[in-house]
Design an enzyme around this catalytic site. Structure first.
Site, PDB file in Angstrom:
ATOM      1  N   ASP A 261     -52.211  27.033  23.621  1.00  0.00           N
ATOM      2  CA  ASP A 261     -53.550  27.874  23.627  1.00  0.00           C
ATOM      3  C   ASP A 261     -54.649  26.694  23.914  1.00  0.00           C
ATOM      4  O   ASP A 261     -54.561  25.510  23.452  1.00  0.00           O
ATOM      5  CB  ASP A 261     -53.755  28.551  22.491  1.00  0.00           C
ATOM      6  CG  ASP A 261     -54.534  29.825  22.779  1.00  0.00           C
ATOM      7  OD1 ASP A 261     -55.138  29.993  23.676  1.00  0.00           O
ATOM      8  OD2 ASP A 261     -54.388  30.938  21.999  1.00  0.00           O
TER       9      ASP A 261
ATOM     10  N   ASP B  13     -56.150  38.339  27.255  1.00  0.00           N
ATOM     11  CA  ASP B  13     -56.271  38.851  25.841  1.00  0.00           C
ATOM     12  C   ASP B  13     -56.354  40.384  26.045  1.00  0.00           C
ATOM     13  O   ASP B  13     -56.365  41.139  24.792  1.00  0.00           O
ATOM     14  CB  ASP B  13     -57.248  38.081  25.242  1.00  0.00           C
ATOM     15  CG  ASP B  13     -56.821  36.828  24.592  1.00  0.00           C
ATOM     16  OD1 ASP B  13     -55.472  36.638  24.428  1.00  0.00           O
ATOM     17  OD2 ASP B  13     -57.612  36.119  24.128  1.00  0.00           O
TER      18      ASP B  13
HETATM   19  C1  DGJ Z   1     -56.030  33.475  21.914  1.00  0.00           C
HETATM   20  C2  DGJ Z   1     -54.668  33.825  22.453  1.00  0.00           C
HETATM   21  O1  DGJ Z   1     -54.887  34.319  23.933  1.00  0.00           O
HETATM   22  C3  DGJ Z   1     -54.178  34.841  21.733  1.00  0.00           C
HETATM   23  O2  DGJ Z   1     -52.872  35.636  22.388  1.00  0.00           O
HETATM   24  C4  DGJ Z   1     -53.740  34.478  20.499  1.00  0.00           C
HETATM   25  O3  DGJ Z   1     -52.984  33.428  20.615  1.00  0.00           O
HETATM   26  C5  DGJ Z   1     -55.114  33.876  19.736  1.00  0.00           C
HETATM   27  N1  DGJ Z   1     -55.570  32.960  20.956  1.00  0.00           N
HETATM   28  C6  DGJ Z   1     -54.651  32.965  18.415  1.00  0.00           C
HETATM   29  O4  DGJ Z   1     -55.844  32.576  18.062  1.00  0.00           O
END
Ligand code: DGJ
Length: 686
Positions: free
Chosen positions: A447, A516
């Site tokens: 991420d 997200d």
């Molecule tokens: C952003 C990601 O897109 C989410 O799916 C998740 O992993 C969060 N970060 C965790 O902090």
């Protein structure tokens, strides 16, 4: 590939791309379009006089790789300042080399010891041309590169063109925009150190008459995960071209004597099969030649982020894992919150070892349980990031991107490690390698949850503005080394959703976490845009609790089944009925996923998508009533991609017809608002 004198022809299965040197010494694009029968059918590079005393020949010719120099006033691909302050390039042909599918054209400056090598490679089965450039300083004195694009692409002259591109923001990515081009330069770019949510390094161009199923479309993508620029230009002579490459905004590169700089690759293609075929060419290329494990469909994963957020421990994750396994999930992914002192987004990033309170015996016991339940184990990490409240930051505050006289801007309470520093790369390789060696990890979600600020460093080896490129080179090195040491691990690129989705990272990552935003209706739009460039196999799509109680579970599953299916809801809250239904869709998806992930995709609209196996024998159709037009009680679609002469049956429709007949018929599915259906398509053996 053929060369007669200084004229080169690159042919792919259905297209051709030609260029050559004209009598005045300009390297000119002479053709890009449908493949012709004979090599002699292609036009030769043209001559053109300038226009009055104001537009030189350079201004009115479609130059393959125009440079800043002489009387040239449009977008150049290369701009250099020499040690004596001269900012003028004069490149001439030096030599060339070619093989079956590659051409190199070596150019040299007429005065300075500088070489520029233009690389061309055909990917014939995908109707794609790959281009990249090498700039070599053969002298002793340093020079400064201020712009270095990978390619300029020219479209046939004197037409009105339309540019399709993808735009968005966090939680709202991949909006498809198509706009008429008018005189001037339209810039799409990233200044954020990743490829970004804002624009995506991808384009399609058409002359106004293309549809999903037919018409000329030129399309391309840049393999770069950092700052990039795509400049579409319509000149005062109605010539349309696209330049693409590393962004020259805040960029400079000091090239010492004996050094070279190589650009990332730009890919572009041509089809007469409309937007759909353009996408399928890219899909096939990415799946078959770019991603590391494109031959294998992905496992169905469960990710605990939206269920437990930072509140993870062995017990909570084990309970979720047990339910997930009982539903047929194959891969359990532990998201954020598992590492040292990570109880919120205020601390922990940088300290990549299991939190001793949450996981007193490390991750092993949980992994063993997950494996025992018959699932693989996956883990979330965010290695480029560091919270000021972490041991790593306290030990190495100078490893952060920053300017010493300025505050360090935090976003989500975190700073960015300077990935250009070899010491940072080594640290991350060592830490991540250790994690992967010590634990049976099959999947990594990598991420990155912020954009750049204060892009400074203390002792840059060259120009401080090299940071944009060196950061990405460092990132690729770390990913590349981990890939090399752990070739079977599936890496997923996530940057708060789709902030780092590009052909560059896909050389290393097998999947993208697209957004997200997991609301099914929004997802349909996001997935539609994403599919313009990227195949279903890399599009991870979770069923979460976002629409629980408002949209049917079947609808939410059908949306996610259009990509690589995952589950992200809090299974502890799901009723037995919901779990049973989920188990049904999971098992159904297993029977269809080869078609979806390895087959060809046909977009029938935002509200309907079809996938066909490569042998055209089997297919699957998803249809959604999304409430447009308002109060519709049925949805009409037309199939695509069937073999016209073959006989097919569609699940639930009591007819057997030829592919052609099916494709000419409107299929009307009675569906209430927010109802959806999935139908299998089978070819009948004659
Ligand atoms: C952003 C990601 O897109 C989410 O799916 C998740 O992993 C969060 N970060 C965790 O902090």
């Amino acid at each position: 590939m053929n060369k007669s004198t200084l004229n080169w022809i690159l042919e792919t299965r259905n297209s051709a791309y030609c260029f050559g040197i004209n009598d005045d010494g300009y390297l000119i694009n002479s053709y890009w379009g449908k493949r012709k029968n004979e090599k002699t059918d292609y036009p030769l590079p043209i001559q053109k006089a300038g226009w009055a005393s104001f537009d030189s020949s350079a201004n009115v010719l479609p130059q393959e790789y125009p440079v800043y120099g002489g009387a040239f006033h449009h977008e150049p691909c290369l701009k250099i300042t020499f040690v004596d302050g001269v900012r003028d390039l004069v490149l001439v042909y030096d030599s060339d080399w070619s093989s079956q599918n590659e051409i190199r054209i070596k150019l040299r400056d007429t005065y300075y010891p500088l070489q520029v090598i233009l690389h061309y490679k055909t990917h014939a089965n995908y109707d794609l041309i790959e281009r990249w450039v090498e700039v070599i300083n053969k002298g002793k004195e340093a020079l400064t590169i201020e712009r270095i694009f990978s390619a300029q692409w020219h479209f046939p002259e004197q037409q009105q063109y339309y540019l399709s591109h993808l735009s968005g923001k966090w939680g709202d990515e991949f909006h498809l925009i198509r706009e008429a081009l008018t005189s001037g330069v339209k810039v799409l770019e990233s200044r954020r150190i990743t490829s970004s949510h804002h624009h995506n390094p991808w384009f399609m161009i058409d002359a106004g008459n293309a549809t999903e199923t037919e018409g000329e479309v030129w399309f391309g993508a840049l393999a770069w995960s950092g700052n990039w620029k795509l400049a579409t230009e319509v000149t005062n002579f109605d010539m349309t071209r696209i330049s693409m490459g590393i962004n020259d905004w805040d960029f400079a590169w000091k090239l010492n004597g004996g050094e070279k700089l190589i650009t990332p690759s730009a890919f572009a293609g041509y089809t007469q099969g409309g937007f759909g075929q353009a996408s399928r060419s890219l899909h096939n290329f990415i799946r078959e030649l770019v991603i590391p494990h494109g031959a294998n469909p992905h496992k169905i994963l469960y990710n605990s982020w939206e269920a437990t957020f930072f509140d993870v421990d062995e017990i909570s994750q084990t309970r979720l894992a047990e339910i997930a396994a009982s539903m047929g999930v194959e891969l359990f992914v532990l998201d954020d919150g598992w590492f040292y002192n990570r109880n919120s987004d205020h601390a922990g990033l940088g300290d990549w070892w299991p939190d001793p309170v949450k996981f007193p015996c490390g991750l092993q016991p949980l992994i063993q349980k997950v494996n025992h339940l018959g699932m693989d184990f996956g883990l979330w990490i965010e290695p480029e990031m560091v919270n000021p409240d972490s041991d790593l930051y306290r030990a190495h505050p100078d490893w952060i991107l920053h300017f010493p006289t300025r505050e360090r801007t935090l976003a989500r309470n975190q700073c960015i490690l300077n990935m250009a520093l070899p010491v940072v790369q080594e640290y991350l390789i060592e830490k991540m390698d250790h994690l992967l060696k010590e634990n049976n990890i099959a999947f990594i979600k990598w991420d990155m949850n912020r954009n750049v600020s204060e892009p400074g460093w203390l002792h840059p080896p060259g120009d401080p503005k090299e940071i944009w490129v060196r950061y990405v080179q460092g990132l690729y090195r770390v990913w590349g080394e981990l890939r090399h040491r752990h070739p079977n691990v599936i890496l997923q690129s996530c940057s708060g959703g789709g902030g780092r989705a590009d052909v560059g990272i896909l050389h290393l990552a097998d999947q993208i976490w697209v957004s997200d935003n997991t609301k099914a209706l929004d997802r349909l739009q996001i997935q539609h845009g994403f599919s313009m460039a990227y195949p279903a196999i890399i599009m991870e799509a979770w069923v979460t609790d976002a629409d629980r109680g408002t949209l049917p579970l079947s609808f939410r599953f059908h949306v996610s089944m259009c990509g690589s299916l995952g589950i992200g809801g809090n299974l502890l809250h799901w009723s037995e009925e919901e779990r049973n239904e989920a188990a049904y869709w999971i098992s159904h998806y297993k029977s269809l996923r080869e078609i979806i992930q390895l087959g060809d995709q046909y977009r029938l609209g935002y509200y309907a998508t079809q996938y066909m196996s490569k042998d055209f024998q089997q297919g699957v159709l998803f249809v959604f009533n999304i409430g447009q037009p308002v109060q519709a009680t049925s949805v009409k679609v037309r199939l695509q991609g069937l073999r016209p002469e073959a006989i097919y049956e569609i699940e639930g429709l009591n007819e057997v017809k030829s592919g052609l007949d099916w494709m000419l018929k409107d299929l009307v599915f009675p569906l209430e608002l927010f109802e959806s259906t999935v139908r299998e398509i089978h070819q009948k053996n004659e």
